[in-house]
Write an enzyme that holds these catalytic residues in place. Structure first.
Site, PDB file in Angstrom:
ATOM      1  N   CYS A 215     -61.434 -48.128  97.955  1.00 43.11           N
ATOM      2  CA  CYS A 215     -60.269 -47.767  98.791  1.00 43.11           C
ATOM      3  C   CYS A 215     -60.721 -46.900  99.907  1.00 43.11           C
ATOM      4  O   CYS A 215     -60.127 -45.794 100.566  1.00 43.11           O
ATOM      5  CB  CYS A 215     -59.296 -46.750  97.961  1.00 43.11           C
ATOM      6  SG  CYS A 215     -58.746 -47.420  96.473  1.00 43.11           S
TER       7      CYS A 215
ATOM      8  N   GLN B 134     -63.481 -35.812  95.384  1.00 39.46           N
ATOM      9  CA  GLN B 134     -64.579 -36.100  94.848  1.00 39.46           C
ATOM     10  C   GLN B 134     -65.708 -34.739  94.830  1.00 39.46           C
ATOM     11  O   GLN B 134     -66.833 -34.898  94.292  1.00 39.46           O
ATOM     12  CB  GLN B 134     -65.419 -37.226  95.874  1.00 39.46           C
ATOM     13  CG  GLN B 134     -64.746 -38.440  95.563  1.00 39.46           C
ATOM     14  CD  GLN B 134     -64.784 -39.083  94.219  1.00 39.46           C
ATOM     15  OE1 GLN B 134     -65.737 -38.987  93.612  1.00 39.46           O
ATOM     16  NE2 GLN B 134     -63.862 -40.076  94.053  1.00 39.46           N
TER      17      GLN B 134
ATOM     18  N   ASP C 211     -60.104 -33.075 101.659  1.00 43.10           N
ATOM     19  CA  ASP C 211     -59.754 -33.866 100.686  1.00 43.10           C
ATOM     20  C   ASP C 211     -60.805 -33.405  99.627  1.00 43.10           C
ATOM     21  O   ASP C 211     -62.007 -33.857  99.886  1.00 43.10           O
ATOM     22  CB  ASP C 211     -59.731 -35.133 100.721  1.00 43.10           C
ATOM     23  CG  ASP C 211     -59.537 -36.134  99.643  1.00 43.10           C
ATOM     24  OD1 ASP C 211     -59.684 -35.979  98.533  1.00 43.10           O
ATOM     25  OD2 ASP C 211     -59.493 -37.378 100.094  1.00 43.10           O
TER      26      ASP C 211
ATOM     27  N   HIS D 257     -60.971 -41.941 102.250  1.00 43.81           N
ATOM     28  CA  HIS D 257     -60.392 -42.568 101.286  1.00 43.81           C
ATOM     29  C   HIS D 257     -58.938 -43.056 101.732  1.00 43.81           C
ATOM     30  O   HIS D 257     -58.462 -42.287 102.754  1.00 43.81           O
ATOM     31  CB  HIS D 257     -60.126 -41.887  99.935  1.00 43.81           C
ATOM     32  CG  HIS D 257     -59.638 -42.562  98.983  1.00 43.81           C
ATOM     33  ND1 HIS D 257     -58.174 -42.525  98.630  1.00 43.81           N
ATOM     34  CD2 HIS D 257     -60.042 -43.015  97.680  1.00 43.81           C
ATOM     35  CE1 HIS D 257     -57.752 -43.467  97.459  1.00 43.81           C
ATOM     36  NE2 HIS D 257     -58.994 -43.363  96.824  1.00 43.81           N
TER      37      HIS D 257
ATOM     38  N   LYS E  62     -60.449 -36.359  87.885  1.00 45.03           N
ATOM     39  CA  LYS E  62     -61.840 -36.634  88.191  1.00 45.03           C
ATOM     40  C   LYS E  62     -62.747 -35.321  87.535  1.00 45.03           C
ATOM     41  O   LYS E  62     -64.107 -35.450  87.612  1.00 45.03           O
ATOM     42  CB  LYS E  62     -62.156 -36.800  89.656  1.00 45.03           C
ATOM     43  CG  LYS E  62     -61.457 -37.892  89.958  1.00 45.03           C
ATOM     44  CD  LYS E  62     -61.591 -37.954  91.575  1.00 45.03           C
ATOM     45  CE  LYS E  62     -60.666 -39.132  92.344  1.00 45.03           C
ATOM     46  NZ  LYS E  62     -60.852 -40.426  92.000  1.00 45.03           N
TER      47      LYS E  62
HETATM   48  N1  C6P Z   1     -60.852 -42.307  94.342  1.00 47.24           N
HETATM   49  C1  C6P Z   1     -62.563 -43.752  93.377  1.00 47.24           C
HETATM   50  O1  C6P Z   1     -62.579 -44.564  92.575  1.00 47.24           O
HETATM   51  P1  C6P Z   1     -55.722 -39.891  93.292  1.00 47.24           P
HETATM   52  O2  C6P Z   1     -55.828 -41.280  92.849  1.00 47.24           O
HETATM   53  O3  C6P Z   1     -54.688 -39.269  93.879  1.00 47.24           O
HETATM   54  O4  C6P Z   1     -56.440 -39.057  91.882  1.00 47.24           O
HETATM   55  O5  C6P Z   1     -57.094 -39.519  94.177  1.00 47.24           O
HETATM   56  C2  C6P Z   1     -57.018 -40.247  95.303  1.00 47.24           C
HETATM   57  C3  C6P Z   1     -58.598 -40.245  96.099  1.00 47.24           C
HETATM   58  C4  C6P Z   1     -58.328 -39.383  97.321  1.00 47.24           C
HETATM   59  N2  C6P Z   1     -59.600 -38.893  97.918  1.00 47.24           N
HETATM   60  C5  C6P Z   1     -60.467 -39.273  97.448  1.00 47.24           C
HETATM   61  C6  C6P Z   1     -61.966 -38.974  98.339  1.00 47.24           C
HETATM   62  C7  C6P Z   1     -60.882 -40.301  96.339  1.00 47.24           C
HETATM   63  O6  C6P Z   1     -62.036 -40.419  95.743  1.00 47.24           O
HETATM   64  C8  C6P Z   1     -59.637 -40.570  95.853  1.00 47.24           C
HETATM   65  C9  C6P Z   1     -59.833 -41.245  94.450  1.00 47.24           C
HETATM   66  C10 C6P Z   1     -60.977 -43.111  93.088  1.00 47.24           C
HETATM   67  O7  C6P Z   1     -63.005 -43.453  94.291  1.00 47.24           O
HETATM   68  C11 C6P Z   1     -59.951 -44.017  92.803  1.00 47.24           C
HETATM   69  S1  C6P Z   1     -59.662 -44.776  94.186  1.00 47.24           S
END
Ligand code: C6P
Length: 404
Positions: A362, A201, A198, A121, A224
């Site tokens: 993203c 997910q 990370d 991401h 999430k």
């Molecule tokens: N992905 C998706 O629709 P935040 O925004 O900080 O809570 O998470 C960022 C982030 C980082 N790593 C991974 C693997 C992610 O999937 C995400 C967030 C969402 O896939 C929103 S872009």
């Protein structure tokens, strides 16, 4: 066996109509829905114990502080961290990753290397790029194959004594591929590199054991995993958190301040400057309790059924291609239909009440790899059903007929 109808009744938003149709919510990868008990816990905090934490002698402040620290303990137990002070409250995965990259700015030197994967991401690419620009270190990328799996032999070839950090996601948000993180961590450690996982997910689908993984850092978001937005956790091994400088300066992260010099608070407070999202932090603990009451084994088993069913049903559609065909997958299906822009399908099925994400998610380098502008991503949670998948398949077929 999960009683899905009982579970669905716990999520008030799921009984809503959107565009006059019953909501089918398949955008769980972006954010999960919240059960009533999580919503109630947030209200209860403001109704009963709202006060600032770690600073008041008065009763409400003590109650709020205790609840916040109890929640930290729940997270510690949930991810099996050795110490509660290795668990830092953040605003989300993005914040956690930036905290770490900021810390490595004083450690990395020109010639050092940082390895990321091609499945990342943007949150786990851009901060490392910025760090490399600042320090003169070089960014290397683990390639992937056509199934969306990381090429582990290529990873082996990238590793050397120059490698200082390796970072990968546990599960890819765009493709749903589950990465072999334990293997990656062991190999990175063998050359002396630190590893950040990370877990954004992963946490809705599995219970990470940070000691078993032996990662140095594990970042995730609360929103999430049925928790509030603006919450997250950065786990860091004590030795690393002691080594890294604070990310932000301000109240609560200090021991003593003079105009000549400031000394910093012990962990975890060194990294928790300012008034945090107190309600969110407390309620994240409630969300974790809730998920554990549903049970991660049950969640995984049921979500695997949904994944298998959705894959089979979607592949009945002529001209449909699924991206991320590797073996080890979470309940995410990313797809396109020949000759049709993903945005067009997403917009039409939204009118039929079906919420999916369309676009690059993203994760633009993944789209570049497949030479596509984006995909339609259906990401399932344990409160979704096979009937909803049928509704999505019918809606996609309708959209295909309208657009061809
Ligand atoms: N992905 C998706 O629709 P935040 O925004 O900080 O809570 O998470 C960022 C982030 C980082 N790593 C991974 C693997 C992610 O999937 C995400 C967030 C969402 O896939 C929103 S872009």
């Amino acid at each position: 066996m999960l009683d899905i109808q009982k579970i669905r009744a716990e999520f008030p938003i799921l009984s809503q109509k959107v565009n006059g149709k019953p909501l089918v919510y398949f955008d769980n990868g972006a954010t999960s829905q919240k059960p009533q008990l999580v919503i109630d816990a947030e209200v209860k905090y403001y109704q009963e114990i709202n006060a600032n934490i770690h600073r008041g002698v008065h009763t409400l402040s003590q109650l709020a502080t205790d609840a916040y620290e109890v929640s930290r303990g729940k997270v510690q137990q949930h991810i099996n961290a050795k110490f509660a002070h290795e668990v830092l409250f953040t605003s989300g995965t993005t914040f956690g990753i930036n905290l770490v990259t900021n810390g490595f700015a004083s450690i990395l030197k020109p010639g050092d290397e940082v390895i990321v994967s091609s499945l990342e991401h943007h949150s786990n690419i851009v901060p490392w790029q910025m760090l490399c620009e600042k320090t003169g270190a070089t960014l290397k990328v683990i390639p992937m194959n056509e199934d969306g799996e990381l090429m582990m032999e290529a990873f082996d070839a990238l590793l050397s004594e120059k490698t200082k950090v390796v970072t990968v996601n546990h599960i890819s948000n765009a493709l749903g591929i589950i990465n072999p993180v334990k293997d990656i961590i062991a190999k990175a450690h063998a050359v002396g590199a630190a590893v950040l996982i990370d877990g954004a997910q992963a946490v809705p689908h599995l219970k990470p054991d940070v000691q078993d993984l032996d990662c140095d850092f594990y970042a995730f978001s609360g929103h999430k995993m049925c928790g509030p937005t603006g919450t997250g956790i950065l786990y860091g091994k004590e030795e690393w958190l002691n080594k890294l400088p604070p990310y932000q300066g301000g109240g609560e992260m200090i021991k003593e301040v003079t105009f000549e010099k400031t000394t910093y608070a012990d962990l975890p407070h060194k990294f928790e400057a300012g008034t945090p999202n107190i309600a969110g932090g407390i309620v994240l603990g409630t969300a974790i309790d809730y998920l554990n009451s549903v049970g991660f084994e049950n969640i995984q088993q049921y979500e695997n059924e949904l994944l298998e069913y959705a894959t089979k049903r979607l592949l009945e559609i002529e001209g449909l291609r699924i991206y991320g065909t590797g073996k080890n997958k979470a309940s995410v299906v990313s797809f396109n239909i020949d000759g049709i822009h993903p945005y067009d399908i997403g917009s039409i099925i939204d009118k039929l009440g079906i919420a999916v994400r369309t676009g690059h998610h993203c994760a633009q380098p993944i789209m570049t790899f497949f030479c596509i502008p984006g995909t339609i991503r259906a990401s399932f949670s344990f409160y979704n059903t096979k009937e909803e998948i049928d509704q999505m398949v019918d809606a996609v077929k309708k959209a295909q007929t309208m657009l061809s």
